[in-house]
Design a protein around this motif. Structure first.
Motif, PDB file in Angstrom:
ATOM      1  N   MET A 139       6.284   3.946  -0.387  1.00  0.00           N
ATOM      2  CA  MET A 139       7.201   4.806   0.364  1.00  0.00           C
ATOM      3  C   MET A 139       8.521   4.171   0.680  1.00  0.00           C
TER       4      MET A 139
ATOM      5  N   PHE B   5       2.254  11.341   8.629  1.00  0.00           N
ATOM      6  CA  PHE B   5       2.444  10.718   7.415  1.00  0.00           C
ATOM      7  C   PHE B   5       3.718  11.198   6.846  1.00  0.00           C
TER       8      PHE B   5
ATOM      9  N   VAL C  13      -1.032  15.411   0.360  1.00  0.00           N
ATOM     10  CA  VAL C  13      -2.196  15.775   1.374  1.00  0.00           C
ATOM     11  C   VAL C  13      -1.886  14.917   2.583  1.00  0.00           C
TER      12      VAL C  13
ATOM     13  N   VAL D 271      -0.755   9.731  -1.416  1.00  0.00           N
ATOM     14  CA  VAL D 271      -1.792   8.790  -0.917  1.00  0.00           C
ATOM     15  C   VAL D 271      -3.044   9.228  -0.682  1.00  0.00           C
TER      16      VAL D 271
ATOM     17  N   GLY E 121       0.850  -1.089  -0.113  1.00  0.00           N
ATOM     18  CA  GLY E 121       0.084   0.205   0.021  1.00  0.00           C
ATOM     19  C   GLY E 121       0.946   1.193  -0.009  1.00  0.00           C
ATOM     20  N   GLY E 122       0.563   2.149   0.689  1.00  0.00           N
ATOM     21  CA  GLY E 122       1.096   3.409   0.723  1.00  0.00           C
ATOM     22  C   GLY E 122       2.517   3.306   1.394  1.00  0.00           C
ATOM     23  N   THR E 123       2.709   2.383   2.418  1.00  0.00           N
ATOM     24  CA  THR E 123       3.994   2.486   3.060  1.00  0.00           C
ATOM     25  C   THR E 123       4.874   1.705   2.439  1.00  0.00           C
TER      26      THR E 123
ATOM     27  N   GLN F  67      -6.420   1.834  -1.716  1.00  0.00           N
ATOM     28  CA  GLN F  67      -7.774   1.947  -0.897  1.00  0.00           C
ATOM     29  C   GLN F  67      -7.939   3.489  -0.560  1.00  0.00           C
TER      30      GLN F  67
HETATM   31  N1  PMP Z   1       0.857   8.225   3.482  1.00  0.00           N
HETATM   32  C1  PMP Z   1      -0.515   8.796   3.640  1.00  0.00           C
HETATM   33  C2  PMP Z   1      -0.619  10.144   3.309  1.00  0.00           C
HETATM   34  C3  PMP Z   1      -1.430   8.021   4.084  1.00  0.00           C
HETATM   35  O1  PMP Z   1      -2.630   8.665   4.292  1.00  0.00           O
HETATM   36  C4  PMP Z   1      -0.927   6.975   4.395  1.00  0.00           C
HETATM   37  C5  PMP Z   1      -2.285   5.742   5.120  1.00  0.00           C
HETATM   38  N2  PMP Z   1      -3.265   6.328   5.568  1.00  0.00           N
HETATM   39  C6  PMP Z   1       0.089   6.253   4.239  1.00  0.00           C
HETATM   40  C7  PMP Z   1       0.999   7.050   3.498  1.00  0.00           C
HETATM   41  C8  PMP Z   1       0.442   4.760   4.496  1.00  0.00           C
HETATM   42  O2  PMP Z   1      -0.347   3.995   3.573  1.00  0.00           O
HETATM   43  P1  PMP Z   1      -0.856   2.227   4.122  1.00  0.00           P
HETATM   44  O3  PMP Z   1      -1.554   2.434   5.206  1.00  0.00           O
HETATM   45  O4  PMP Z   1      -1.470   1.974   2.712  1.00  0.00           O
HETATM   46  O5  PMP Z   1       0.383   1.592   4.211  1.00  0.00           O
END
Ligand code: PMP
Length: 377
Positions: free
Chosen positions: A62, A83, A131, A160, A57-59, A183
């Motif tokens: 990253m 974040f 954001v 994200v 996902g986002g992490t 998501q």
């Molecule tokens: N960056 C931002 C700006 C986020 O809002 C989030 C998750 N809410 C993440 C990174 C991390 O993403 P994930 O939970 O899918 O790993």
């Protein structure tokens, strides 16, 4: 109305209902090829950019940015909250030096300050958050990029909570990495990190990078190129069913049109803020120029935010807790991204009004709903 995972469109959900479909199947390869191509468009990138869809996902997206770094490189993190701080936590796990520019919760790091920081020090990478989901603050990525572009090697943006809902222009702003997760505003279940890399970023993928194995983009780049070209390819298993949902979501986005989609988010966010302000509530983002299309933090004076969340949930509305440690117990968040409409705003504000009133919060009953009606009339 959560900040993610968000409500999933029925057609998107159904697109994932497939058994016996492996990662070498023609259907999967086609879904990946289409999704990789669409990802470029979504990120405002062109053919010179390499798209990636990776597990997680986002992490994970990253952390995959460590693929661009070598031992001893210096990184500047521009952090507006939780974040932004995650960039720092990630890079601290690698043998690179990390500096951080921070601001008060609800505020943002100014382009002037970023420019000053990169004048004083030579950074390989500047990482920021478009954001900041913990506060709903939008960083002026375009203005920052303009100021620092010729002074740093690489610029990475965590989109994200912006991609699919805010203007994202990787190419025009010469951003080297733009990333997101499935998501959030894309409106797909969790499971994939999505990113694009500029040519300059791709040229940094090497055996000298500090990255590990799974999230090392050097291991994924040929797989992405093959899949885009219609050839089955493997490094590690991708979330097959999720990719079918992603392809369906991209198809729907294309039908709506990206500009229309961003406008819809903007209208929805306007309605949310109008409703809250007319109720007499304070928004966490301090400056209107940083209000985002996707997340609004709401301060409460009397009510306990976790009790508010429980009460609205019992009325069929799911909101998100406040997660910025400096504002703990003082706020909650409304997510307005994905497949949201003005009707969702009306329901949200109506439920909030009566729940907050019941909890002793000094709200103007009826004024929030009226403001939403006026916004959309
Ligand atoms: N960056 C931002 C700006 C986020 O809002 C989030 C998750 N809410 C993440 C990174 C991390 O993403 P994930 O939970 O899918 O790993």
């Amino acid at each position: 109305m959560h900040v993610g995972p968000v409500t999933i469109d029925y057609d998107v959900l159904v697109a994932g209902l497939r058994g016996d479909t492996g990662f070498t199947s023609q259907e999967f390869v086609e879904a990946m090829s289409f999704s990789l191509k669409y990802l470029r468009k979504l990120m405002g990138a062109d053919e010179t950019y390499q798209p990636f869809i990776i597990p997680g996902g986002g992490t994970s997206a990253m952390e995959s940015v460590a693929s661009l770094l070598r031992r001893g490189d210096k990184v500047l993190v521009v952090s507006n909250g939780v974040f932004g701080d995650r960039w720092k936590a990630i890079f601290n796990r690698y043998s690179v030096a990390v500096d951080v520019l921070k601001c008060d919760p609800g505020d943002y790091v100014k382009p002037d300050d970023v420019e000053k920081a990169v004048k004083d020090e030579k950074y390989t990478l500047v990482a920021m958050t478009h954001v900041e989901t913990s506060t709903g603050v939008r960083e002026p990525v375009e203005a920052v990029a303009k100021r620092i572009r010729d002074k740093v090697e690489l610029i990475a943006v965590d989109g994200v909570s912006s991609v699919g809902a805010e203007a994202v222009k990787a190419k025009d702003n010469q951003i080297d990495v733009y990333l997101t997760a499935s998501q959030k505003a894309i409106g797909v279940p969790p499971g994939a990190g999505l990113l694009v890399l500029s040519e300059r970023a791709v040229s940094r993928l090497s055996d000298e990078s500090v990255a590990g194995y799974y999230l090392n983009l050097k291991n994924w780049v040929d797989v992405m190129r093959n899949l885009e070209d219609g050839k089955a390819s493997y490094f590690a298993t991708l979330p097959v069913q999720l990719i079918f949902m992603l392809a369906k979501a991209f198809e729907l986005m294309d039908k709506e049109g990206l500009e229309n989609r961003i406008k819809r988010h903007e209208r929805v966010a306007q309605g949310v803020r109008a409703g809250l302000e007319s109720m007499g509530l304070e928004i966490v983002a301090k400056r209107p120029e940083t209000y985002s299309n996707t997340v609004t933090g709401v301060m409460v004076k009397k009510a306990n935010p976790s009790e508010v969340l429980k009460a609205v949930l019992s009325e069929g509305l799911e909101l998100a807790p406040g997660v910025h440690p400096a504002l703990a117990g003082k706020y909650f968040r409304i997510g307005h991204m994905g497949w949201v409409t003005p009707n969702d705003v009306m329901t949200t504000i109506a439920v909030l009004e009566r729940v907050l009133k019941r909890m002793g919060e000094p709200v103007n009953l009826g004024e929030g709903v009226r403001a939403v009606q006026l916004t959309y009339s």
